[in-house]
Design a protein around this motif. Structure first.
Motif, short mmCIF file in Angstrom:
data_model
loop_
_atom_site.label_atom_id
_atom_site.label_comp_id
_atom_site.label_asym_id
_atom_site.label_seq_id
_atom_site.Cartn_x
_atom_site.Cartn_y
_atom_site.Cartn_z
N LEU A 153 -8.96 8.31 35.93
CA LEU A 153 -9.85 7.91 37.04
C LEU A 153 -10.07 6.41 37.00
N ILE A 154 -10.13 5.81 38.17
CA ILE A 154 -10.52 4.41 38.31
C ILE A 154 -11.79 4.38 39.17
N ILE A 155 -12.82 3.74 38.64
CA ILE A 155 -14.07 3.58 39.39
C ILE A 155 -14.16 2.13 39.85
N ILE A 156 -14.26 1.93 41.14
CA ILE A 156 -14.39 0.60 41.71
C ILE A 156 -15.80 0.42 42.26
N MET A 157 -16.49 -0.60 41.77
CA MET A 157 -17.78 -0.97 42.38
C MET A 157 -17.74 -2.48 42.63
N LEU A 158 -17.32 -2.83 43.82
CA LEU A 158 -17.17 -4.22 44.23
C LEU A 158 -17.65 -4.39 45.66
N GLY A 159 -17.82 -5.63 46.06
CA GLY A 159 -18.17 -5.93 47.45
C GLY A 159 -19.29 -6.94 47.58
N THR B 227 -17.86 -9.82 57.01
CA THR B 227 -18.79 -8.81 57.49
C THR B 227 -18.74 -7.62 56.54
N ALA B 228 -19.66 -6.67 56.73
CA ALA B 228 -19.66 -5.46 55.91
C ALA B 228 -18.35 -4.70 56.07
N ALA B 229 -17.85 -4.61 57.30
CA ALA B 229 -16.60 -3.89 57.54
C ALA B 229 -15.42 -4.58 56.86
N GLU B 230 -15.43 -5.90 56.83
CA GLU B 230 -14.33 -6.64 56.19
C GLU B 230 -14.38 -6.49 54.67
N ALA B 231 -15.57 -6.48 54.10
CA ALA B 231 -15.69 -6.26 52.66
C ALA B 231 -15.19 -4.87 52.29
N ALA B 232 -15.52 -3.88 53.12
CA ALA B 232 -15.03 -2.52 52.87
C ALA B 232 -13.51 -2.47 52.99
N GLN B 233 -12.96 -3.20 53.94
CA GLN B 233 -11.50 -3.25 54.08
C GLN B 233 -10.88 -3.92 52.87
N GLY B 234 -11.60 -4.87 52.26
CA GLY B 234 -11.12 -5.48 51.04
C GLY B 234 -10.99 -4.46 49.92
N VAL B 235 -11.95 -3.54 49.83
CA VAL B 235 -11.86 -2.47 48.84
C VAL B 235 -10.65 -1.58 49.15
N LEU C 273 -17.70 3.34 44.31
CA LEU C 273 -19.15 3.28 44.24
C LEU C 273 -19.63 2.14 45.12
N CYS C 274 -20.51 2.43 46.05
CA CYS C 274 -21.10 1.37 46.85
C CYS C 274 -22.31 0.83 46.09
N PRO C 275 -22.36 -0.47 45.81
CA PRO C 275 -23.53 -1.02 45.13
C PRO C 275 -24.78 -0.87 45.99
N PRO C 276 -25.95 -0.89 45.37
CA PRO C 276 -27.18 -0.78 46.17
C PRO C 276 -27.33 -1.99 47.08
N PRO C 277 -28.02 -1.85 48.19
CA PRO C 277 -28.17 -2.96 49.13
C PRO C 277 -28.75 -4.21 48.47
N ILE C 278 -28.21 -5.34 48.86
CA ILE C 278 -28.77 -6.62 48.43
C ILE C 278 -30.12 -6.80 49.10
N ILE C 279 -31.12 -7.18 48.32
CA ILE C 279 -32.41 -7.55 48.90
C ILE C 279 -32.53 -9.07 48.82
N ASP D 112 -8.59 8.69 51.07
CA ASP D 112 -8.63 9.87 50.18
C ASP D 112 -9.18 9.52 48.81
N CYS D 113 -10.29 8.79 48.79
CA CYS D 113 -10.99 8.46 47.55
C CYS D 113 -12.31 9.22 47.48
N ASP D 114 -12.78 9.45 46.28
CA ASP D 114 -14.13 9.96 46.12
C ASP D 114 -15.11 8.81 46.40
N PHE D 115 -16.34 9.16 46.76
CA PHE D 115 -17.31 8.14 47.15
C PHE D 115 -18.70 8.53 46.70
N PHE D 116 -19.46 7.50 46.27
CA PHE D 116 -20.87 7.71 45.99
C PHE D 116 -21.64 6.46 46.36
N ASP D 117 -22.72 6.64 47.10
CA ASP D 117 -23.59 5.54 47.52
C ASP D 117 -24.69 5.38 46.48
N THR D 118 -24.59 4.38 45.62
CA THR D 118 -25.57 4.22 44.55
C THR D 118 -26.95 3.89 45.08
#
Length: 213
Positions: free
Chosen positions: A84-90, A101-109, A133-139, A171-177
Protein backbone atom coordinates in the motif's frame (compact mmCIF):
# COMPACT_ATOMS: atom_id res chain seq x y z
CA UNK A 1 6.07 -8.72 6.45
CA UNK A 2 3.90 -6.31 4.46
CA UNK A 3 5.23 -2.85 3.70
CA UNK A 4 3.37 0.46 3.52
CA UNK A 5 4.93 3.60 2.06
CA UNK A 6 3.72 6.93 3.44
CA UNK A 7 4.40 9.66 0.87
CA UNK A 8 3.79 13.05 2.41
CA UNK A 9 5.00 16.43 3.59
CA UNK A 10 5.54 18.12 6.96
CA UNK A 11 2.13 17.05 8.27
CA UNK A 12 3.30 13.43 8.11
CA UNK A 13 6.97 14.20 8.83
CA UNK A 14 5.65 15.34 12.17
CA UNK A 15 6.77 18.93 12.52
CA UNK A 16 5.76 20.43 15.86
CA UNK A 17 3.53 23.43 14.98
CA UNK A 18 5.31 26.80 14.83
CA UNK A 19 8.74 25.19 15.47
CA UNK A 20 11.42 23.33 13.53
CA UNK A 21 11.18 20.39 15.93
CA UNK A 22 9.83 16.92 15.11
CA UNK A 23 7.56 14.58 17.00
CA UNK A 24 9.13 11.19 17.71
CA UNK A 25 8.23 8.16 15.58
CA UNK A 26 5.71 6.74 18.04
CA UNK A 27 4.08 10.16 18.37
CA UNK A 28 3.52 10.99 14.70
CA UNK A 29 0.71 9.22 12.91
CA UNK A 30 2.70 6.79 10.71
CA UNK A 31 4.59 5.47 13.74
CA UNK A 32 1.48 5.20 15.86
CA UNK A 33 -0.28 3.40 13.00
CA UNK A 34 2.54 0.86 12.83
CA UNK A 35 2.20 0.27 16.57
CA UNK A 36 -1.55 -0.28 16.30
CA UNK A 37 -1.28 -2.73 13.41
CA UNK A 38 1.52 -4.69 15.07
CA UNK A 39 0.15 -4.72 18.62
CA UNK A 40 -0.40 -8.51 18.51
CA UNK A 41 2.52 -9.51 16.29
CA UNK A 42 4.87 -7.79 13.81
CA UNK A 43 3.08 -7.90 10.46
CA UNK A 44 3.56 -4.48 8.85
CA UNK A 45 6.44 -2.07 8.34
CA UNK A 46 5.67 1.61 7.77
CA UNK A 47 8.19 3.37 5.54
CA UNK A 48 8.11 7.15 5.91
CA UNK A 49 8.99 9.26 2.87
CA UNK A 50 7.87 12.65 4.08
CA UNK A 51 9.56 15.87 3.05
CA UNK A 52 8.83 19.30 4.48
CA UNK A 53 7.46 21.57 1.77
CA UNK A 54 6.73 18.80 -0.73
CA UNK A 55 4.20 19.81 -3.39
CA UNK A 56 2.28 17.55 -5.76
CA UNK A 57 3.71 18.60 -9.13
CA UNK A 58 5.05 22.10 -8.38
CA UNK A 59 8.61 23.25 -7.75
CA UNK A 60 9.54 25.25 -4.67
CA UNK A 61 11.16 28.44 -6.02
CA UNK A 62 13.62 28.50 -3.11
CA UNK A 63 14.37 24.86 -2.22
CA UNK A 64 15.14 22.03 -4.68
CA UNK A 65 13.49 18.61 -4.70
CA UNK A 66 10.06 19.62 -3.40
CA UNK A 67 8.21 18.53 -6.54
CA UNK A 68 6.42 15.31 -5.58
CA UNK A 69 7.15 13.69 -8.92
CA UNK A 70 10.93 14.04 -8.44
CA UNK A 71 12.36 10.54 -8.09
CA UNK A 72 8.97 9.06 -7.18
CA UNK A 73 9.28 6.02 -9.44
CA UNK A 74 12.73 5.29 -8.04
CA UNK A 75 11.32 5.44 -4.51
CA UNK A 76 8.77 2.81 -5.52
CA UNK A 77 11.55 0.63 -6.95
CA UNK A 78 13.70 1.06 -3.84
CA UNK A 79 10.97 -0.01 -1.44
CA UNK A 80 9.26 -2.70 -3.53
CA UNK A 81 7.44 -4.92 -2.72
CA UNK A 82 4.78 -2.59 -1.33
CA UNK A 83 1.26 -3.55 -0.32
CA UNK A 84 0.00 0.00 0.00
CA UNK A 85 1.05 3.57 -0.68
CA UNK A 86 -0.56 6.31 1.40
CA UNK A 87 -0.40 9.79 -0.12
CA UNK A 88 -1.21 12.84 1.98
CA UNK A 89 -0.19 15.89 -0.03
CA UNK A 90 -1.70 19.09 -1.36
CA UNK A 91 -1.38 21.74 1.32
CA UNK A 92 1.90 23.12 0.01
CA UNK A 93 0.31 23.68 -3.39
CA UNK A 94 -1.52 26.56 -1.71
CA UNK A 95 1.61 28.41 -0.63
CA UNK A 96 1.69 32.07 -1.67
CA UNK A 97 4.17 31.66 -4.59
CA UNK A 98 1.60 29.44 -6.37
CA UNK A 99 -1.84 30.09 -7.83
CA UNK A 100 -3.21 26.54 -7.78
CA UNK A 101 -6.92 26.05 -7.19
CA UNK A 102 -8.29 23.16 -5.12
CA UNK A 103 -9.15 21.27 -8.31
CA UNK A 104 -5.63 21.75 -9.68
CA UNK A 105 -4.02 20.52 -6.47
CA UNK A 106 -6.23 17.43 -6.62
CA UNK A 107 -5.19 16.91 -10.23
CA UNK A 108 -1.60 17.11 -9.03
CA UNK A 109 -2.29 14.15 -6.75
CA UNK A 110 -3.80 12.32 -9.74
CA UNK A 111 -0.52 12.84 -11.59
CA UNK A 112 1.34 11.22 -8.69
CA UNK A 113 -0.99 8.22 -8.84
CA UNK A 114 -0.29 7.76 -12.54
CA UNK A 115 3.44 8.13 -11.96
CA UNK A 116 3.35 5.43 -9.28
CA UNK A 117 1.47 3.02 -11.50
CA UNK A 118 4.05 3.41 -14.26
CA UNK A 119 7.00 2.66 -11.98
CA UNK A 120 9.26 -0.06 -13.46
CA UNK A 121 8.97 -2.53 -10.60
CA UNK A 122 10.49 -6.01 -10.80
CA UNK A 123 8.63 -8.62 -12.91
CA UNK A 124 6.02 -10.51 -10.94
CA UNK A 125 5.67 -7.87 -8.23
CA UNK A 126 2.19 -6.37 -8.01
CA UNK A 127 1.30 -2.70 -8.25
CA UNK A 128 0.38 -1.55 -4.74
CA UNK A 129 -3.01 -0.14 -3.78
CA UNK A 130 -3.10 3.58 -3.13
CA UNK A 131 -4.90 5.38 -0.32
CA UNK A 132 -5.39 9.12 -0.72
CA UNK A 133 -5.66 11.02 2.53
CA UNK A 134 -7.00 14.54 2.29
CA UNK A 135 -5.32 16.73 4.93
CA UNK A 136 -7.62 18.68 7.25
CA UNK A 137 -8.65 22.12 5.99
CA UNK A 138 -6.13 24.91 6.40
CA UNK A 139 -7.32 27.50 8.89
CA UNK A 140 -5.92 31.01 9.14
CA UNK A 141 -2.12 30.55 9.06
CA UNK A 142 -0.24 31.91 12.05
CA UNK A 143 3.30 32.20 13.35
CA UNK A 144 6.44 31.69 11.28
CA UNK A 145 4.55 30.25 8.29
CA UNK A 146 1.85 32.93 8.11
CA UNK A 147 3.35 34.84 5.18
CA UNK A 148 4.21 31.68 3.26
CA UNK A 149 0.60 30.47 3.45
CA UNK A 150 -1.12 33.84 3.13
CA UNK A 151 -4.67 33.26 1.80
CA UNK A 152 -4.20 29.47 1.66
CA UNK A 153 -7.30 28.80 3.72
CA UNK A 154 -9.39 30.37 0.96
CA UNK A 155 -7.70 28.56 -1.92
CA UNK A 156 -7.95 25.23 -0.05
CA UNK A 157 -11.75 25.37 0.04
CA UNK A 158 -13.21 22.36 -1.78
CA UNK A 159 -9.96 20.41 -1.92
CA UNK A 160 -11.51 17.48 -0.07
CA UNK A 161 -14.35 17.20 -2.57
CA UNK A 162 -11.99 17.52 -5.53
CA UNK A 163 -9.65 14.87 -4.12
CA UNK A 164 -12.51 12.47 -3.41
CA UNK A 165 -13.52 12.81 -7.08
CA UNK A 166 -9.94 12.10 -8.19
CA UNK A 167 -9.85 9.00 -5.96
CA UNK A 168 -12.99 7.66 -7.62
CA UNK A 169 -11.65 8.39 -11.11
CA UNK A 170 -8.28 6.75 -10.45
CA UNK A 171 -9.60 3.76 -8.48
CA UNK A 172 -7.88 4.75 -5.23
CA UNK A 173 -9.10 4.41 -1.69
CA UNK A 174 -9.92 7.72 -0.01
CA UNK A 175 -10.28 9.17 3.46
CA UNK A 176 -11.04 12.76 4.43
CA UNK A 177 -9.00 13.37 7.58
CA UNK A 178 -10.94 16.56 8.20
CA UNK A 179 -13.84 14.40 9.39
CA UNK A 180 -11.82 13.30 12.44
CA UNK A 181 -9.07 15.90 13.00
CA UNK A 182 -8.39 19.59 12.43
CA UNK A 183 -5.31 21.65 11.72
CA UNK A 184 -3.45 23.00 14.73
CA UNK A 185 -4.77 26.27 16.09
CA UNK A 186 -1.15 27.18 16.76
CA UNK A 187 -0.17 27.61 13.10
CA UNK A 188 -3.28 26.68 11.09
CA UNK A 189 -1.51 24.06 8.96
CA UNK A 190 0.20 21.27 10.88
CA UNK A 191 -1.01 18.66 13.34
CA UNK A 192 -0.79 18.72 17.11
CA UNK A 193 0.23 15.56 18.95
CA UNK A 194 -3.39 14.69 19.69
CA UNK A 195 -4.26 14.99 16.00
CA UNK A 196 -1.45 12.61 15.00
CA UNK A 197 -2.68 10.05 17.49
CA UNK A 198 -6.33 10.41 16.46
CA UNK A 199 -5.52 10.11 12.76
CA UNK A 200 -3.70 6.83 13.35
CA UNK A 201 -6.63 5.49 15.38
CA UNK A 202 -9.14 6.57 12.74
CA UNK A 203 -7.42 5.03 9.72
CA UNK A 204 -6.27 1.87 11.52
CA UNK A 205 -9.41 -0.14 10.63
CA UNK A 206 -9.26 1.14 7.05
CA UNK A 207 -5.67 -0.09 6.68
CA UNK A 208 -6.56 -3.43 8.24
CA UNK A 209 -9.36 -3.82 5.74
CA UNK A 210 -7.11 -3.00 2.81
CA UNK A 211 -4.36 -5.37 3.95
CA UNK A 212 -6.73 -8.06 5.23
CA UNK A 213 -4.76 -8.32 8.46
Amino acid sequence: MKQILVYGDSLSWGIVPDTRQRFEFHQRWPGRLEQLINQDSPRVRIIEDCLNGRRTVLDDPFKPGRNGTDGLQQRIEINTPLELIIIMLGNNDFQSPHIFTAAEAAQGVASLVQTIRKAPIEPGMHIPRILLLCPPPIIQPKGVIADKFRGAEVRWTGFNRALKKIAAETDCDFFDTGTVISASKIDGIHLDLEQHQQLALSIHPIIQGILNC
